[in-house]
Design an enzyme around this catalytic site. Structure first.
Site, PDB file in Angstrom:
ATOM      1  N   ASP A  32     -16.285  87.377 -63.313  1.00 33.73           N
ATOM      2  CA  ASP A  32     -16.758  86.269 -62.485  1.00 33.73           C
ATOM      3  C   ASP A  32     -15.619  85.789 -61.597  1.00 33.73           C
ATOM      4  OD1 ASP A  32     -17.615  83.500 -61.721  1.00 33.73           O
ATOM      5  OD2 ASP A  32     -19.309  83.979 -63.029  1.00 33.73           O
ATOM      6  N   THR A 133     -34.609  87.790 -57.882  1.00 38.81           N
ATOM      7  CA  THR A 133     -35.438  86.592 -57.851  1.00 38.81           C
ATOM      8  C   THR A 133     -36.827  86.893 -57.279  1.00 38.81           C
ATOM      9  OG1 THR A 133     -35.675  84.520 -56.620  1.00 38.81           O
ATOM     10  CG2 THR A 133     -34.228  86.112 -55.662  1.00 38.81           C
ATOM     11  N   ASP A 134     -37.789  86.037 -57.627  1.00 41.64           N
ATOM     12  CA  ASP A 134     -39.122  86.185 -57.028  1.00 41.64           C
ATOM     13  C   ASP A 134     -39.124  85.748 -55.561  1.00 41.64           C
ATOM     14  OD1 ASP A 134     -38.864  83.436 -57.374  1.00 41.64           O
ATOM     15  OD2 ASP A 134     -40.793  83.159 -58.386  1.00 41.64           O
ATOM     16  N   GLU A 135     -38.028  85.102 -55.119  1.00 41.29           N
ATOM     17  CA  GLU A 135     -38.007  84.605 -53.733  1.00 41.29           C
ATOM     18  C   GLU A 135     -37.994  85.744 -52.713  1.00 41.29           C
ATOM     19  OE1 GLU A 135     -35.600  81.133 -53.007  1.00 41.29           O
ATOM     20  OE2 GLU A 135     -35.623  80.582 -55.121  1.00 41.29           O
ATOM     21  N   TYR A 159     -30.677  83.076 -48.354  1.00 38.62           N
ATOM     22  CA  TYR A 159     -30.489  83.458 -49.763  1.00 38.62           C
ATOM     23  C   TYR A 159     -31.445  84.583 -50.148  1.00 38.62           C
ATOM     24  CZ  TYR A 159     -31.381  83.339 -54.813  1.00 38.62           C
ATOM     25  OH  TYR A 159     -31.587  83.702 -56.116  1.00 38.62           O
ATOM     26  N   LYS A 163     -30.760  88.533 -51.211  1.00 40.39           N
ATOM     27  CA  LYS A 163     -31.166  89.119 -52.495  1.00 40.39           C
ATOM     28  C   LYS A 163     -32.090  90.310 -52.261  1.00 40.39           C
ATOM     29  CE  LYS A 163     -30.403  87.973 -56.179  1.00 40.39           C
ATOM     30  NZ  LYS A 163     -29.290  88.293 -57.128  1.00 40.39           N
TER      31      LYS A 163
HETATM   32  P1  NAD Z   1     -25.209  80.454 -60.356  1.00 39.97           P
HETATM   33  O1  NAD Z   1     -24.956  80.076 -58.939  1.00 39.97           O
HETATM   34  O2  NAD Z   1     -25.324  79.381 -61.389  1.00 39.97           O
HETATM   35  O3  NAD Z   1     -24.044  81.436 -60.877  1.00 39.97           O
HETATM   36  C1  NAD Z   1     -23.535  82.480 -60.095  1.00 39.97           C
HETATM   37  C2  NAD Z   1     -22.256  82.971 -60.742  1.00 39.97           C
HETATM   38  O4  NAD Z   1     -21.765  84.063 -59.941  1.00 39.97           O
HETATM   39  C3  NAD Z   1     -21.147  81.924 -60.801  1.00 39.97           C
HETATM   40  O5  NAD Z   1     -20.527  81.945 -62.069  1.00 39.97           O
HETATM   41  C4  NAD Z   1     -20.177  82.366 -59.711  1.00 39.97           C
HETATM   42  O6  NAD Z   1     -18.827  81.999 -59.971  1.00 39.97           O
HETATM   43  C5  NAD Z   1     -20.368  83.874 -59.723  1.00 39.97           C
HETATM   44  N1  NAD Z   1     -20.015  84.495 -58.433  1.00 39.97           N
HETATM   45  C6  NAD Z   1     -20.405  84.088 -57.191  1.00 39.97           C
HETATM   46  N2  NAD Z   1     -19.845  84.907 -56.260  1.00 39.97           N
HETATM   47  C7  NAD Z   1     -19.131  85.848 -56.942  1.00 39.97           C
HETATM   48  C8  NAD Z   1     -18.351  86.973 -56.532  1.00 39.97           C
HETATM   49  N3  NAD Z   1     -18.168  87.286 -55.242  1.00 39.97           N
HETATM   50  N4  NAD Z   1     -17.774  87.718 -57.494  1.00 39.97           N
HETATM   51  C9  NAD Z   1     -17.920  87.417 -58.816  1.00 39.97           C
HETATM   52  N5  NAD Z   1     -18.628  86.358 -59.247  1.00 39.97           N
HETATM   53  C10 NAD Z   1     -19.229  85.587 -58.319  1.00 39.97           C
HETATM   54  O7  NAD Z   1     -26.497  81.376 -60.322  1.00 39.97           O
HETATM   55  P2  NAD Z   1     -27.657  81.510 -61.405  1.00 39.97           P
HETATM   56  O8  NAD Z   1     -28.671  80.485 -61.143  1.00 39.97           O
HETATM   57  O9  NAD Z   1     -27.044  81.643 -62.749  1.00 39.97           O
HETATM   58  O10 NAD Z   1     -28.283  82.916 -60.961  1.00 39.97           O
HETATM   59  C11 NAD Z   1     -27.786  84.141 -61.489  1.00 39.97           C
HETATM   60  C12 NAD Z   1     -28.543  85.296 -60.864  1.00 39.97           C
HETATM   61  O11 NAD Z   1     -29.925  85.165 -61.144  1.00 39.97           O
HETATM   62  C13 NAD Z   1     -28.416  85.365 -59.346  1.00 39.97           C
HETATM   63  O12 NAD Z   1     -28.301  86.712 -58.979  1.00 39.97           O
HETATM   64  C14 NAD Z   1     -29.717  84.773 -58.847  1.00 39.97           C
HETATM   65  O13 NAD Z   1     -30.073  85.315 -57.593  1.00 39.97           O
HETATM   66  C15 NAD Z   1     -30.675  85.187 -59.938  1.00 39.97           C
HETATM   67  N6  NAD Z   1     -31.842  84.294 -60.156  1.00 39.97           N
HETATM   68  C16 NAD Z   1     -31.671  82.955 -60.270  1.00 39.97           C
HETATM   69  C17 NAD Z   1     -32.777  82.147 -60.526  1.00 39.97           C
HETATM   70  C18 NAD Z   1     -32.641  80.658 -60.729  1.00 39.97           C
HETATM   71  O14 NAD Z   1     -33.649  79.945 -60.863  1.00 39.97           O
HETATM   72  N7  NAD Z   1     -31.444  80.106 -60.800  1.00 39.97           N
HETATM   73  C19 NAD Z   1     -34.044  82.712 -60.630  1.00 39.97           C
HETATM   74  C20 NAD Z   1     -34.169  84.103 -60.500  1.00 39.97           C
HETATM   75  C21 NAD Z   1     -33.063  84.870 -60.277  1.00 39.97           C
HETATM   76  P1  TYD Z   2     -34.157  74.472 -56.063  1.00 41.95           P
HETATM   77  O1  TYD Z   2     -33.859  73.939 -57.431  1.00 41.95           O
HETATM   78  O2  TYD Z   2     -33.104  74.347 -55.009  1.00 41.95           O
HETATM   79  O3  TYD Z   2     -34.634  75.981 -56.244  1.00 41.95           O
HETATM   80  P2  TYD Z   2     -35.309  76.998 -55.147  1.00 41.95           P
HETATM   81  O4  TYD Z   2     -35.081  76.460 -53.781  1.00 41.95           O
HETATM   82  O5  TYD Z   2     -34.548  78.259 -55.402  1.00 41.95           O
HETATM   83  O6  TYD Z   2     -36.767  77.073 -55.519  1.00 41.95           O
HETATM   84  O7  TYD Z   2     -35.448  73.726 -55.540  1.00 41.95           O
HETATM   85  C1  TYD Z   2     -36.669  73.760 -56.257  1.00 41.95           C
HETATM   86  C2  TYD Z   2     -37.711  73.079 -55.409  1.00 41.95           C
HETATM   87  O8  TYD Z   2     -37.375  71.685 -55.285  1.00 41.95           O
HETATM   88  C3  TYD Z   2     -37.770  73.608 -53.986  1.00 41.95           C
HETATM   89  O9  TYD Z   2     -39.125  73.626 -53.557  1.00 41.95           O
HETATM   90  C4  TYD Z   2     -36.967  72.598 -53.182  1.00 41.95           C
HETATM   91  C5  TYD Z   2     -37.201  71.312 -53.936  1.00 41.95           C
HETATM   92  N1  TYD Z   2     -36.087  70.334 -53.911  1.00 41.95           N
HETATM   93  C6  TYD Z   2     -36.348  68.990 -53.602  1.00 41.95           C
HETATM   94  O10 TYD Z   2     -37.508  68.595 -53.328  1.00 41.95           O
HETATM   95  N2  TYD Z   2     -35.302  68.117 -53.617  1.00 41.95           N
HETATM   96  C7  TYD Z   2     -34.018  68.505 -53.892  1.00 41.95           C
HETATM   97  O11 TYD Z   2     -33.097  67.654 -53.859  1.00 41.95           O
HETATM   98  C8  TYD Z   2     -33.777  69.870 -54.218  1.00 41.95           C
HETATM   99  C9  TYD Z   2     -32.390  70.356 -54.547  1.00 41.95           C
HETATM  100  C10 TYD Z   2     -34.846  70.753 -54.227  1.00 41.95           C
END
Ligand code: NAD
Ligand code: TYD
Length: 371
Positions: A32, A133-135, A159, A163
């Site tokens: 990381d 991600t589903d996005e 973003y 992805k």
């Molecule tokens: P996060 O932002 O909490 O964590 C990302 C981690 O990656 C951090 O620890 C950061 O330091 C590290 N990182 C960033 N750039 C880096 C680099 N260049 N080299 C090495 N490490 C690096 O993200 P998350 O929410 O834990 O998501 C993890 C993965 O899951 C991502 O690939 C994201 O696209 C995917 N994902 C997230 C969600 C969600 O709801 N959060 C849903 C579906 C998929």
């Molecule tokens: P977020 O947690 O940023 O996840 P993602 O954009 O990846 O879905 O946001 C979840 C939903 O909440 C999204 O529709 C945007 C909305 N949102 C707000 O309404 N207010 C906020 O302050 C944030 C951060 C997100």
């Protein structure tokens, strides 16, 4: 197995690392960069385990990655490192292109070089699991449509576009070079150790301080929420039992409008941290702003919508349920309560994240085991 996890200090990555250490016999190497989203304090419970090690490495740095691969000799990669916040990608897409696309490309090339030197049986057993991600599918407008593994890609934000690009690279490396890959596309996660820039932790922490709860636009956008530990379990299941070359959608069947999520959080907080008897500081802040301070819902504030805001995400998780037998353990009701309780029970983690102190601690600590 020896599993190299990228992004293991992030929200989902740390849940994966904790899951591997606590619930399997595998060894795990966490790679990381420790951006603002990386927090080694989320791994405090496992960092002394002999099956865990950490290297502070940027996945765009090929030489450093090569060295980690040579030293750790992984049987599998779980690639989670990414820039992950949509709003940040709108403000500054460059880091998303760099880490999510160039970083994934670099990791694929390092993995391919390493994999091609393995003997035949190790080559067959090797896995490159890309966590996405589903996005990438864009958004849904009907109220019953669901994303399946064959839904065409139509990403909306920098973003999700980055992805989507990384998913395409992984598929190309599988088809062209035969790298044994797996891809998972998951819905929105929530749970402990979530960085408070995302909706759920932001709302919990703002409410506890009597601060406005920002809801973008009308708040009628729908997200499909999955408890992070259910996701971690699904990822390990796919890594071990998933069919090479396949994609699996992961979701919790928990579609909720943003405004309903925010109201739910307010009502749980009204119960667990009432304003009139326990959280008197927040009530005082609310009173200064001209509010009654009787319940947290008074703090809801509709703000300018996110540009290009996706309307609805919803996952069809039939394939992973049918083929791998995975289903979520948590309902939204149980998971969201656990999450609020976790934030109430862990004020020091929260305080160090909010003050930025976790990063100075990280800077002192990461040296352990770093190349
Ligand atoms: P996060 O932002 O909490 O964590 C990302 C981690 O990656 C951090 O620890 C950061 O330091 C590290 N990182 C960033 N750039 C880096 C680099 N260049 N080299 C090495 N490490 C690096 O993200 P998350 O929410 O834990 O998501 C993890 C993965 O899951 C991502 O690939 C994201 O696209 C995917 N994902 C997230 C969600 C969600 O709801 N959060 C849903 C579906 C998929
Ligand atoms: P977020 O947690 O940023 O996840 P993602 O954009 O990846 O879905 O946001 C979840 C939903 O909440 C999204 O529709 C945007 C909305 N949102 C707000 O309404 N207010 C906020 O302050 C944030 C951060 C997100």
């Amino acid at each position: 197995m020896r599993i190299l996890v990228t992004g293991g200090a992030g929200f989902i990555g740390s849940a994966v690392v904790r899951h591997i250490v606590n619930h399997t016999e595998h060894s795990v190497c966490n790679v990381d960069k420790l951006t603002y989203a990386g927090n080694l304090e989320s791994l405090a419970s496992v960092s002394d385990n002999e099956r865990y090690c950490f290297h502070r490495v940027d996945i765009c740095d090929r030489a450093a990655l090569d060295a980690v691969f040579l030293e750790f000799r992984p049987d599998a990669i779980m690639h989670l490192a990414a820039e992950s916040h949509v709003d940040r990608s709108i403000e500054g897409p460059a880091a998303f292109i760099e880490t999510n696309i160039v970083g994934t490309y670099t990791l694929l090339e390092v993995a391919r070089g390493y994999w091609s030197q393995l003997n035949d049986s190790a080559k067959d057993a090797f896995r490159f699991h890309h966590v996405s991600t589903d996005e990438v599918y864009g958004d849904l407008h009907g109220i019953t449509d669901l994303f399946t593994e064959t839904t065409p890609y139509a990403p909306s934000s920098p973003y999700s576009a980055s992805k989507a690009s990384s998913d395409h690279l992984v598929r190309a490396w599988a088809r062209t070079y035969g790298l044994p890959t797996l891809i998972t596309n998951c819905s929105n996660n929530y749970g402990p150790y979530h960085f408070p820039e995302k909706l759920i932790p932001l709302i919990i922490l703002n409410a506890l301080r009597g601060k406005a709860l920002p809801v973008y636009g009308k708040g009628d956008q729908v997200r499909d929420w999955l408890y992070v530990e259910d996701h971690a379990r699904a990822l390990c299941n796919v890594l071990v039992s998933g069919k090479v070359g396949e994609t699996y959608n992961i979701g919790g069947h928990n579609e909720k409008k943003n405004i309903d999520v925010v109201k739910k959080l307010c009502s749980i907080l009204d119960e667990l941290r009432p304003l009139d008897t326990v959280n008197l500081d927040a009530r005082a802040v609310m009173r200064e702003s001209g509010l009654d301070g009787k319940n947290y819902r008074e703090l809801i504030s509709h703000v300018k919508d996110r540009p290009g805001h996706d309307q609805r995400y919803a996952i069809d998780a039939t394939k992973i349920e049918r083929e791998l037998g995975w289903t979520p353990d948590e309902t939204f009701e149980s998971g969201i309560r656990k999450t609020v309780q976790w934030y109430l029970d862990n004020p020091s983690w929260v305080a160090r994240v909010e003050s930025g102190e976790y990063q100075s601690w990280l800077n002192k600590q990461y040296g352990k085991g770093t190349l």
